[in-house]
Design an enzyme around this catalytic site. Structure first.
Site, PDB file in Angstrom:
ATOM      1  N   ASP A   1       0.843  -1.207   0.000  1.00  0.00           N
ATOM      2  CA  ASP A   1       0.000   0.000   0.000  1.00  0.00           C
ATOM      3  C   ASP A   1       0.874   1.252   0.000  1.00  0.00           C
ATOM      4  O   ASP A   1       0.680   2.186   0.769  1.00  0.00           O
ATOM      5  CB  ASP A   1      -0.936   0.011   1.207  1.00  0.00           C
ATOM      6  CG  ASP A   1      -1.690  -1.301   1.372  1.00  0.00           C
ATOM      7  OD1 ASP A   1      -1.997  -1.934   0.351  1.00  0.00           O
ATOM      8  OD2 ASP A   1      -1.968  -1.685   2.522  1.00  0.00           O
TER       9      ASP A   1
ATOM     10  N   GLU B   1     -10.821   0.014  -4.905  1.00  0.00           N
ATOM     11  CA  GLU B   1     -10.231   0.587  -3.697  1.00  0.00           C
ATOM     12  C   GLU B   1      -8.972   1.372  -4.054  1.00  0.00           C
ATOM     13  O   GLU B   1      -8.560   1.430  -5.219  1.00  0.00           O
ATOM     14  CB  GLU B   1      -9.885  -0.518  -2.688  1.00  0.00           C
ATOM     15  CG  GLU B   1      -8.820  -1.497  -3.164  1.00  0.00           C
ATOM     16  CD  GLU B   1      -8.553  -2.623  -2.174  1.00  0.00           C
ATOM     17  OE1 GLU B   1      -9.385  -2.852  -1.291  1.00  0.00           O
ATOM     18  OE2 GLU B   1      -7.503  -3.287  -2.315  1.00  0.00           O
TER      19      GLU B   1
END
Length: 473
Positions: free
Chosen positions: A44, A223
Protein backbone atom coordinates in the site's frame (compact mmCIF):
# COMPACT_ATOMS: atom_id res chain seq x y z
CA UNK A 1 42.55 -11.99 -12.81
CA UNK A 2 41.44 -14.97 -14.92
CA UNK A 3 42.19 -15.03 -18.69
CA UNK A 4 38.68 -13.97 -19.71
CA UNK A 5 38.60 -11.06 -17.27
CA UNK A 6 42.09 -9.96 -18.36
CA UNK A 7 41.05 -10.07 -22.01
CA UNK A 8 37.97 -8.01 -21.33
CA UNK A 9 39.88 -5.50 -19.25
CA UNK A 10 42.54 -5.04 -21.94
CA UNK A 11 39.91 -4.77 -24.67
CA UNK A 12 37.97 -2.23 -22.67
CA UNK A 13 41.08 -0.16 -22.02
CA UNK A 14 41.99 -0.27 -25.69
CA UNK A 15 38.50 0.77 -26.76
CA UNK A 16 38.46 3.68 -24.33
CA UNK A 17 41.87 4.92 -25.44
CA UNK A 18 41.05 4.52 -29.15
CA UNK A 19 37.63 6.16 -29.34
CA UNK A 20 37.67 9.71 -30.78
CA UNK A 21 34.85 10.70 -28.43
CA UNK A 22 37.09 11.15 -25.42
CA UNK A 23 38.17 14.64 -26.42
CA UNK A 24 34.60 15.84 -26.91
CA UNK A 25 32.58 13.96 -24.37
CA UNK A 26 32.95 12.21 -21.07
CA UNK A 27 32.15 8.74 -19.85
CA UNK A 28 28.88 9.15 -18.02
CA UNK A 29 29.12 8.70 -14.28
CA UNK A 30 25.93 6.93 -13.18
CA UNK A 31 23.81 8.94 -10.75
CA UNK A 32 22.03 7.06 -7.98
CA UNK A 33 18.98 5.42 -9.48
CA UNK A 34 16.24 3.57 -7.61
CA UNK A 35 16.50 -0.20 -7.59
CA UNK A 36 13.36 -2.32 -7.55
CA UNK A 37 12.03 -3.37 -5.21
CA UNK A 38 12.63 -0.02 -3.55
CA UNK A 39 11.56 -1.18 -0.09
CA UNK A 40 10.75 -4.79 0.70
CA UNK A 41 7.63 -5.77 2.63
CA UNK A 42 5.96 -2.37 2.47
CA UNK A 43 2.54 -2.73 0.85
CA UNK A 44 0.00 0.00 0.00
CA UNK A 45 2.91 2.24 -0.81
CA UNK A 46 2.81 6.03 -0.81
CA UNK A 47 5.69 8.37 -1.58
CA UNK A 48 5.06 12.03 -0.78
CA UNK A 49 7.46 14.61 -2.27
CA UNK A 50 7.30 17.66 -0.02
CA UNK A 51 8.33 21.23 -0.75
CA UNK A 52 11.09 20.83 1.85
CA UNK A 53 12.88 18.72 -0.77
CA UNK A 54 12.42 15.39 0.99
CA UNK A 55 10.71 12.23 -0.15
CA UNK A 56 8.53 10.64 2.54
CA UNK A 57 7.50 6.99 2.27
CA UNK A 58 4.89 5.11 4.25
CA UNK A 59 3.02 1.85 3.76
CA UNK A 60 1.47 -1.15 5.45
CA UNK A 61 3.87 -3.35 7.43
CA UNK A 62 3.39 -7.16 7.39
CA UNK A 63 2.38 -7.17 11.06
CA UNK A 64 -0.33 -4.52 10.45
CA UNK A 65 0.33 -3.15 13.92
CA UNK A 66 1.94 0.29 13.46
CA UNK A 67 2.30 3.39 11.29
CA UNK A 68 5.77 4.07 9.92
CA UNK A 69 7.52 6.79 7.97
CA UNK A 70 10.94 7.24 6.37
CA UNK A 71 12.42 10.11 4.38
CA UNK A 72 15.29 10.85 2.05
CA UNK A 73 16.58 13.60 -0.20
CA UNK A 74 16.43 11.15 -3.11
CA UNK A 75 14.06 8.46 -4.28
CA UNK A 76 16.85 5.90 -4.25
CA UNK A 77 17.74 6.84 -0.69
CA UNK A 78 14.36 5.71 0.62
CA UNK A 79 15.61 2.14 0.32
CA UNK A 80 18.01 2.55 3.23
CA UNK A 81 16.51 5.52 5.07
CA UNK A 82 15.87 5.15 8.78
CA UNK A 83 12.25 4.38 9.55
CA UNK A 84 10.35 6.00 12.42
CA UNK A 85 7.34 4.47 14.14
CA UNK A 86 4.73 7.21 14.45
CA UNK A 87 1.93 5.33 16.19
CA UNK A 88 1.01 1.79 17.27
CA UNK A 89 -2.36 0.15 17.45
CA UNK A 90 -4.15 0.36 20.77
CA UNK A 91 -4.32 -2.48 23.26
CA UNK A 92 -8.11 -2.79 23.14
CA UNK A 93 -11.04 -1.34 21.28
CA UNK A 94 -11.77 -0.44 17.65
CA UNK A 95 -8.12 0.39 16.85
CA UNK A 96 -6.50 -2.65 18.45
CA UNK A 97 -6.37 -4.87 15.36
CA UNK A 98 -5.07 -4.48 11.82
CA UNK A 99 -3.62 -1.16 10.65
CA UNK A 100 -3.92 -0.66 6.89
CA UNK A 101 -2.93 1.67 4.08
CA UNK A 102 -1.50 4.88 5.61
CA UNK A 103 -1.26 8.07 3.57
CA UNK A 104 0.64 11.21 4.52
CA UNK A 105 -0.66 14.72 3.74
CA UNK A 106 -0.21 18.29 4.87
CA UNK A 107 -3.63 19.80 5.53
CA UNK A 108 -4.08 23.31 6.88
CA UNK A 109 -0.40 23.42 7.80
CA UNK A 110 -0.46 20.20 9.84
CA UNK A 111 1.04 16.86 9.02
CA UNK A 112 -1.85 14.39 8.83
CA UNK A 113 -1.75 10.67 8.23
CA UNK A 114 -4.89 8.78 7.26
CA UNK A 115 -5.12 5.04 7.87
CA UNK A 116 -7.66 2.27 8.32
CA UNK A 117 -7.99 0.14 11.45
CA UNK A 118 -10.15 -2.53 13.01
CA UNK A 119 -10.51 -4.26 16.37
CA UNK A 120 -8.57 -7.30 17.51
CA UNK A 121 -10.12 -10.53 18.67
CA UNK A 122 -10.30 -12.64 15.55
CA UNK A 123 -13.23 -13.64 13.40
CA UNK A 124 -15.12 -11.33 11.08
CA UNK A 125 -14.91 -8.51 13.60
CA UNK A 126 -11.27 -7.81 12.71
CA UNK A 127 -12.52 -6.62 9.33
CA UNK A 128 -14.75 -4.02 10.91
CA UNK A 129 -12.42 -1.56 9.22
CA UNK A 130 -12.92 2.19 9.53
CA UNK A 131 -10.80 5.22 8.55
CA UNK A 132 -8.95 7.35 11.10
CA UNK A 133 -6.27 10.03 11.16
CA UNK A 134 -3.34 10.98 13.36
CA UNK A 135 -1.74 14.44 13.41
CA UNK A 136 1.73 15.72 14.27
CA UNK A 137 2.29 18.47 16.81
CA UNK A 138 5.29 20.00 15.02
CA UNK A 139 6.84 20.84 11.64
CA UNK A 140 9.01 17.72 11.44
CA UNK A 141 6.93 14.56 10.95
CA UNK A 142 9.90 12.33 11.77
CA UNK A 143 10.56 13.79 15.21
CA UNK A 144 7.26 15.39 16.19
CA UNK A 145 4.73 13.75 18.48
CA UNK A 146 1.76 12.15 16.77
CA UNK A 147 -1.68 11.72 18.34
CA UNK A 148 -5.00 10.32 17.25
CA UNK A 149 -7.20 12.97 15.66
CA UNK A 150 -10.30 10.81 15.34
CA UNK A 151 -12.49 8.80 12.98
CA UNK A 152 -13.56 9.84 9.50
CA UNK A 153 -17.27 10.68 9.44
CA UNK A 154 -18.22 8.43 6.54
CA UNK A 155 -21.68 8.45 4.95
CA UNK A 156 -22.43 4.98 6.37
CA UNK A 157 -21.14 3.01 9.33
CA UNK A 158 -19.66 0.32 7.11
CA UNK A 159 -16.33 -1.04 5.89
CA UNK A 160 -14.21 1.83 4.54
CA UNK A 161 -10.50 2.35 3.90
CA UNK A 162 -7.85 3.59 1.46
CA UNK A 163 -8.51 7.30 1.74
CA UNK A 164 -6.62 9.99 -0.17
CA UNK A 165 -6.88 13.76 -0.32
CA UNK A 166 -6.13 16.26 -3.07
CA UNK A 167 -6.73 19.90 -3.95
CA UNK A 168 -8.46 20.87 -7.19
CA UNK A 169 -9.30 24.45 -8.16
CA UNK A 170 -8.47 25.60 -4.66
CA UNK A 171 -10.81 23.14 -2.93
CA UNK A 172 -9.70 20.08 -0.97
CA UNK A 173 -11.35 16.77 -1.76
CA UNK A 174 -11.42 13.36 -0.14
CA UNK A 175 -11.63 10.08 -2.06
CA UNK A 176 -11.99 6.65 -0.47
CA UNK A 177 -13.32 3.10 -0.77
CA UNK A 178 -16.42 1.94 1.11
CA UNK A 179 -19.02 -0.78 1.18
CA UNK A 180 -22.38 0.87 0.60
CA UNK A 181 -25.43 -0.75 2.19
CA UNK A 182 -27.67 -2.29 -0.45
CA UNK A 183 -24.88 -2.82 -3.01
CA UNK A 184 -23.40 -6.31 -3.05
CA UNK A 185 -19.75 -5.42 -3.51
CA UNK A 186 -16.77 -5.38 -1.19
CA UNK A 187 -16.07 -1.72 -1.88
CA UNK A 188 -16.87 1.11 -4.29
CA UNK A 189 -15.16 4.47 -4.83
CA UNK A 190 -16.49 7.78 -3.44
CA UNK A 191 -15.52 11.43 -3.52
CA UNK A 192 -16.55 14.57 -1.60
CA UNK A 193 -15.11 17.96 -0.63
CA UNK A 194 -13.67 18.24 2.87
CA UNK A 195 -14.84 20.66 5.53
CA UNK A 196 -12.11 19.46 7.91
CA UNK A 197 -9.68 16.53 7.81
CA UNK A 198 -12.37 14.10 9.05
CA UNK A 199 -15.63 15.76 8.00
CA UNK A 200 -17.17 16.05 4.54
CA UNK A 201 -18.45 19.39 3.28
CA UNK A 202 -21.10 17.90 0.98
CA UNK A 203 -22.90 14.70 0.19
CA UNK A 204 -20.59 12.02 -1.21
CA UNK A 205 -20.66 11.00 -4.87
CA UNK A 206 -20.25 7.36 -5.84
CA UNK A 207 -17.77 7.26 -8.72
CA UNK A 208 -17.70 3.60 -9.64
CA UNK A 209 -18.89 0.12 -8.71
CA UNK A 210 -16.76 -2.92 -9.61
CA UNK A 211 -18.67 -4.85 -12.28
CA UNK A 212 -16.13 -5.81 -14.95
CA UNK A 213 -14.36 -9.17 -14.99
CA UNK A 214 -11.00 -7.67 -14.00
CA UNK A 215 -12.61 -5.81 -11.09
CA UNK A 216 -14.32 -8.85 -9.62
CA UNK A 217 -11.66 -11.58 -9.59
CA UNK A 218 -12.04 -13.25 -6.21
CA UNK A 219 -13.76 -10.21 -4.70
CA UNK A 220 -15.75 -7.27 -6.07
CA UNK A 221 -13.28 -4.52 -5.29
CA UNK A 222 -12.65 -0.91 -6.22
CA UNK A 223 -10.23 0.59 -3.70
CA UNK A 224 -7.08 2.68 -3.17
CA UNK A 225 -7.81 5.77 -5.29
CA UNK A 226 -4.89 7.99 -6.31
CA UNK A 227 -5.24 11.24 -8.25
CA UNK A 228 -3.00 12.80 -10.91
CA UNK A 229 -3.72 16.12 -12.64
CA UNK A 230 -2.05 16.27 -16.06
CA UNK A 231 -2.71 17.38 -19.62
CA UNK A 232 -6.06 19.02 -18.94
CA UNK A 233 -7.52 16.04 -17.12
CA UNK A 234 -7.84 14.42 -13.73
CA UNK A 235 -6.78 10.78 -13.68
CA UNK A 236 -7.85 8.61 -10.77
CA UNK A 237 -6.29 5.18 -10.56
CA UNK A 238 -7.80 2.50 -8.35
CA UNK A 239 -7.08 -1.11 -7.48
CA UNK A 240 -9.40 -4.00 -8.29
CA UNK A 241 -9.98 -7.71 -7.56
CA UNK A 242 -8.37 -9.93 -4.92
CA UNK A 243 -4.89 -9.09 -3.63
CA UNK A 244 -3.23 -12.03 -5.38
CA UNK A 245 -1.91 -12.00 -8.97
CA UNK A 246 -5.32 -10.75 -10.16
CA UNK A 247 -4.86 -7.42 -8.37
CA UNK A 248 -4.56 -4.65 -10.94
CA UNK A 249 -5.13 -0.96 -11.64
CA UNK A 250 -8.11 0.65 -13.34
CA UNK A 251 -8.46 4.28 -14.37
CA UNK A 252 -11.14 6.97 -14.13
CA UNK A 253 -10.71 10.12 -16.23
CA UNK A 254 -12.44 13.51 -15.99
CA UNK A 255 -11.82 16.84 -17.78
CA UNK A 256 -10.12 19.32 -15.45
CA UNK A 257 -12.92 21.87 -15.95
CA UNK A 258 -15.71 19.38 -15.23
CA UNK A 259 -17.79 19.17 -12.08
CA UNK A 260 -15.86 16.32 -10.50
CA UNK A 261 -18.76 15.69 -8.11
CA UNK A 262 -20.83 14.63 -11.12
CA UNK A 263 -20.27 10.88 -11.60
CA UNK A 264 -21.01 11.28 -15.32
CA UNK A 265 -17.90 13.46 -15.64
CA UNK A 266 -15.73 10.42 -15.01
CA UNK A 267 -15.07 7.76 -17.67
CA UNK A 268 -13.94 4.31 -16.58
CA UNK A 269 -11.33 2.33 -18.50
CA UNK A 270 -12.91 -0.83 -19.85
CA UNK A 271 -9.65 -2.72 -19.45
CA UNK A 272 -7.12 -2.62 -16.60
CA UNK A 273 -4.23 -0.23 -17.19
CA UNK A 274 -1.61 -2.09 -15.12
CA UNK A 275 -1.50 -5.83 -14.51
CA UNK A 276 0.74 -8.72 -13.51
CA UNK A 277 3.56 -9.40 -15.96
CA UNK A 278 5.09 -12.84 -16.26
CA UNK A 279 7.99 -11.59 -18.42
CA UNK A 280 9.18 -9.21 -15.71
CA UNK A 281 8.10 -11.42 -12.79
CA UNK A 282 5.92 -8.89 -10.97
CA UNK A 283 2.52 -10.08 -9.77
CA UNK A 284 -0.47 -8.28 -8.26
CA UNK A 285 0.67 -4.69 -8.91
CA UNK A 286 -1.59 -2.19 -7.20
CA UNK A 287 -2.43 0.25 -4.42
CA UNK A 288 -0.42 2.97 -6.10
CA UNK A 289 0.45 6.60 -5.54
CA UNK A 290 2.17 9.20 -7.69
CA UNK A 291 5.28 11.29 -7.13
CA UNK A 292 8.02 12.93 -9.22
CA UNK A 293 11.71 12.14 -9.50
CA UNK A 294 14.57 14.56 -8.99
CA UNK A 295 14.11 15.84 -12.56
CA UNK A 296 10.40 16.48 -12.05
CA UNK A 297 9.28 13.49 -14.13
CA UNK A 298 6.21 11.56 -13.04
CA UNK A 299 6.81 8.37 -11.07
CA UNK A 300 4.36 5.56 -10.41
CA UNK A 301 4.63 4.03 -6.93
CA UNK A 302 2.97 0.67 -6.23
CA UNK A 303 3.43 -2.68 -4.59
CA UNK A 304 3.84 -6.10 -6.16
CA UNK A 305 5.23 -9.57 -5.51
CA UNK A 306 8.15 -11.35 -7.18
CA UNK A 307 6.20 -14.58 -7.57
CA UNK A 308 2.70 -15.72 -8.50
CA UNK A 309 1.89 -18.69 -6.25
CA UNK A 310 0.98 -17.74 -2.68
CA UNK A 311 0.55 -20.04 0.27
CA UNK A 312 -2.40 -19.13 2.45
CA UNK A 313 -4.34 -15.87 2.48
CA UNK A 314 -2.64 -13.33 0.18
CA UNK A 315 -3.49 -10.55 2.65
CA UNK A 316 -1.08 -12.10 5.14
CA UNK A 317 1.69 -12.77 2.66
CA UNK A 318 4.48 -10.30 3.57
CA UNK A 319 6.10 -9.99 0.15
CA UNK A 320 4.20 -7.09 -1.36
CA UNK A 321 7.18 -4.84 -2.00
CA UNK A 322 7.22 -1.11 -2.73
CA UNK A 323 8.22 -0.46 -6.35
CA UNK A 324 8.66 2.62 -8.51
CA UNK A 325 8.94 3.35 -12.22
CA UNK A 326 8.61 6.15 -14.74
CA UNK A 327 5.12 7.08 -15.87
CA UNK A 328 4.95 7.94 -19.56
CA UNK A 329 2.16 9.47 -21.67
CA UNK A 330 0.54 8.56 -24.96
CA UNK A 331 0.15 10.99 -27.83
CA UNK A 332 -3.36 11.88 -26.62
CA UNK A 333 -2.02 12.91 -23.20
CA UNK A 334 -3.31 9.91 -21.26
CA UNK A 335 -0.96 7.90 -19.03
CA UNK A 336 0.81 4.89 -20.50
CA UNK A 337 1.50 2.62 -17.53
CA UNK A 338 3.21 -0.08 -19.56
CA UNK A 339 4.03 -3.12 -17.43
CA UNK A 340 5.72 -3.53 -14.04
CA UNK A 341 9.37 -3.17 -15.05
CA UNK A 342 10.77 -5.89 -12.80
CA UNK A 343 13.66 -6.00 -10.35
CA UNK A 344 16.86 -4.06 -10.80
CA UNK A 345 17.76 -0.51 -11.87
CA UNK A 346 14.99 1.54 -13.46
CA UNK A 347 15.01 1.13 -17.23
CA UNK A 348 15.31 3.99 -19.72
CA UNK A 349 14.14 4.75 -23.25
CA UNK A 350 16.51 5.90 -25.99
CA UNK A 351 15.26 7.88 -29.00
CA UNK A 352 17.41 8.60 -32.04
CA UNK A 353 18.65 12.20 -32.02
CA UNK A 354 18.21 12.21 -35.80
CA UNK A 355 14.62 10.88 -35.71
CA UNK A 356 12.97 10.93 -32.27
CA UNK A 357 10.28 8.57 -33.57
CA UNK A 358 12.93 5.87 -33.88
CA UNK A 359 13.50 4.41 -30.44
CA UNK A 360 15.79 1.60 -29.47
CA UNK A 361 13.19 -1.17 -29.42
CA UNK A 362 12.64 -4.83 -30.07
CA UNK A 363 10.08 -7.10 -31.66
CA UNK A 364 10.58 -10.40 -29.88
CA UNK A 365 14.30 -11.10 -30.17
CA UNK A 366 14.77 -8.75 -33.15
CA UNK A 367 16.08 -5.25 -32.50
CA UNK A 368 14.33 -2.44 -34.37
CA UNK A 369 14.32 1.36 -34.51
CA UNK A 370 10.70 2.27 -33.89
CA UNK A 371 8.05 2.68 -31.21
CA UNK A 372 5.96 -0.51 -31.08
CA UNK A 373 4.85 -0.24 -27.43
CA UNK A 374 6.18 1.24 -24.22
CA UNK A 375 7.49 -2.04 -22.71
CA UNK A 376 9.29 -2.91 -25.95
CA UNK A 377 11.26 0.35 -25.73
CA UNK A 378 12.43 0.05 -22.13
CA UNK A 379 15.99 -1.16 -21.60
CA UNK A 380 17.84 -1.71 -18.35
CA UNK A 381 21.49 -0.71 -18.00
CA UNK A 382 23.59 -2.91 -15.74
CA UNK A 383 27.27 -3.00 -14.85
CA UNK A 384 29.46 -4.64 -17.47
CA UNK A 385 32.37 -7.05 -17.18
CA UNK A 386 35.16 -5.05 -18.81
CA UNK A 387 36.01 -2.59 -16.08
CA UNK A 388 34.13 0.03 -14.08
CA UNK A 389 32.97 2.06 -17.11
CA UNK A 390 31.54 -0.81 -19.14
CA UNK A 391 27.80 -1.46 -19.23
CA UNK A 392 25.35 -3.95 -20.72
CA UNK A 393 21.85 -3.26 -22.06
CA UNK A 394 18.88 -5.59 -21.64
CA UNK A 395 15.17 -5.24 -22.58
CA UNK A 396 12.82 -5.54 -19.62
CA UNK A 397 10.65 -8.09 -21.46
CA UNK A 398 13.68 -10.32 -22.12
CA UNK A 399 15.72 -9.89 -18.94
CA UNK A 400 18.12 -12.71 -19.84
CA UNK A 401 18.96 -11.18 -23.25
CA UNK A 402 21.51 -8.45 -23.98
CA UNK A 403 22.57 -6.32 -26.93
CA UNK A 404 25.45 -7.95 -28.79
CA UNK A 405 27.76 -6.16 -31.23
CA UNK A 406 28.98 -7.99 -34.34
CA UNK A 407 32.19 -7.38 -36.32
CA UNK A 408 29.98 -6.98 -39.43
CA UNK A 409 28.16 -4.02 -37.87
CA UNK A 410 25.13 -5.98 -36.78
CA UNK A 411 23.56 -5.67 -33.35
CA UNK A 412 21.48 -8.53 -32.04
CA UNK A 413 19.65 -9.61 -28.91
CA UNK A 414 21.04 -12.83 -27.46
CA UNK A 415 20.71 -14.83 -24.27
CA UNK A 416 23.76 -14.73 -22.06
CA UNK A 417 25.59 -18.01 -22.66
CA UNK A 418 28.44 -17.04 -20.29
CA UNK A 419 31.01 -17.51 -23.06
CA UNK A 420 34.08 -15.31 -23.56
CA UNK A 421 32.72 -14.21 -26.95
CA UNK A 422 29.44 -13.08 -25.40
CA UNK A 423 31.25 -11.37 -22.54
CA UNK A 424 33.29 -9.37 -25.07
CA UNK A 425 30.58 -8.42 -27.57
CA UNK A 426 27.98 -7.40 -24.98
CA UNK A 427 30.17 -4.65 -23.52
CA UNK A 428 29.59 -0.95 -24.25
CA UNK A 429 30.73 2.33 -22.74
CA UNK A 430 28.11 5.03 -22.29
CA UNK A 431 29.24 8.56 -23.10
CA UNK A 432 27.31 11.75 -22.50
CA UNK A 433 27.61 14.86 -24.64
CA UNK A 434 26.68 17.86 -22.53
CA UNK A 435 26.41 20.20 -25.52
CA UNK A 436 23.81 18.13 -27.37
CA UNK A 437 22.30 16.47 -24.30
CA UNK A 438 22.71 13.09 -25.95
CA UNK A 439 24.38 9.78 -25.14
CA UNK A 440 26.31 7.26 -27.19
CA UNK A 441 27.01 3.61 -26.58
CA UNK A 442 30.47 2.76 -27.87
CA UNK A 443 31.25 -0.90 -28.47
CA UNK A 444 34.23 -2.35 -26.68
CA UNK A 445 34.46 -5.33 -29.04
CA UNK A 446 34.30 -3.30 -32.28
CA UNK A 447 36.66 -0.35 -31.99
CA UNK A 448 35.34 3.05 -33.04
CA UNK A 449 31.76 1.85 -33.49
CA UNK A 450 28.62 2.66 -31.53
CA UNK A 451 24.94 1.77 -31.44
CA UNK A 452 22.99 3.60 -34.13
CA UNK A 453 19.50 3.86 -35.60
CA UNK A 454 19.97 3.21 -39.31
CA UNK A 455 16.59 3.39 -41.01
CA UNK A 456 14.42 0.93 -39.12
CA UNK A 457 17.37 -1.13 -37.92
CA UNK A 458 19.73 -0.99 -34.97
CA UNK A 459 23.30 -1.33 -36.22
CA UNK A 460 26.81 -0.16 -35.46
CA UNK A 461 27.98 3.10 -37.00
CA UNK A 462 30.98 5.32 -36.57
CA UNK A 463 31.05 6.54 -33.00
CA UNK A 464 30.99 10.15 -34.23
CA UNK A 465 28.09 9.65 -36.67
CA UNK A 466 24.87 11.57 -35.96
CA UNK A 467 22.94 8.30 -36.12
CA UNK A 468 24.88 7.07 -33.07
CA UNK A 469 23.49 9.84 -30.84
CA UNK A 470 20.55 9.02 -28.56
CA UNK A 471 18.25 11.07 -26.37
CA UNK A 472 17.82 9.26 -23.05
CA UNK A 473 14.48 9.42 -21.25
Amino acid sequence: MNPIDRRLFLAGTAALSATPLIARTKAEVPTPTPLNPLVKQRADAQVFHHEDGHYYLTGSVPEYDRLVLRRSKTLAGLATAEEAVLWRHEKTGPLSGFIWAPELHQIDGRWTMYFAAGPSGGGEDVFRIRTYAIVCDGPDPMTGRWKLLGQFQAPWDSFNLDSTSFVHKGRRYFAWAQREPGIETNSNLYIAPLASPLKLAARATRLTIPTLDWETGGYKVAEAPAVLHRNGRLFMTYSASATDARYCLGLLTAPEDADIMDPDAWVKSQQPVFTSCRETSVYGPGHNSFTVDEKGRDILVYHGRDYEAIKGDPLFNPDRHTRVQRLYYKADGTPDFGVPVGNGPLPERFASAVDPRALLAHDGTRLIAGNPSLPATQFRQTAGRAGPQSIMLSPILLPDHYLLAGKDGSVTLARDDRSADFAMRSQFVRFSDDRSNTVRFVSIAVTGKALAAVGKEIRLAGSRDATARWIAD
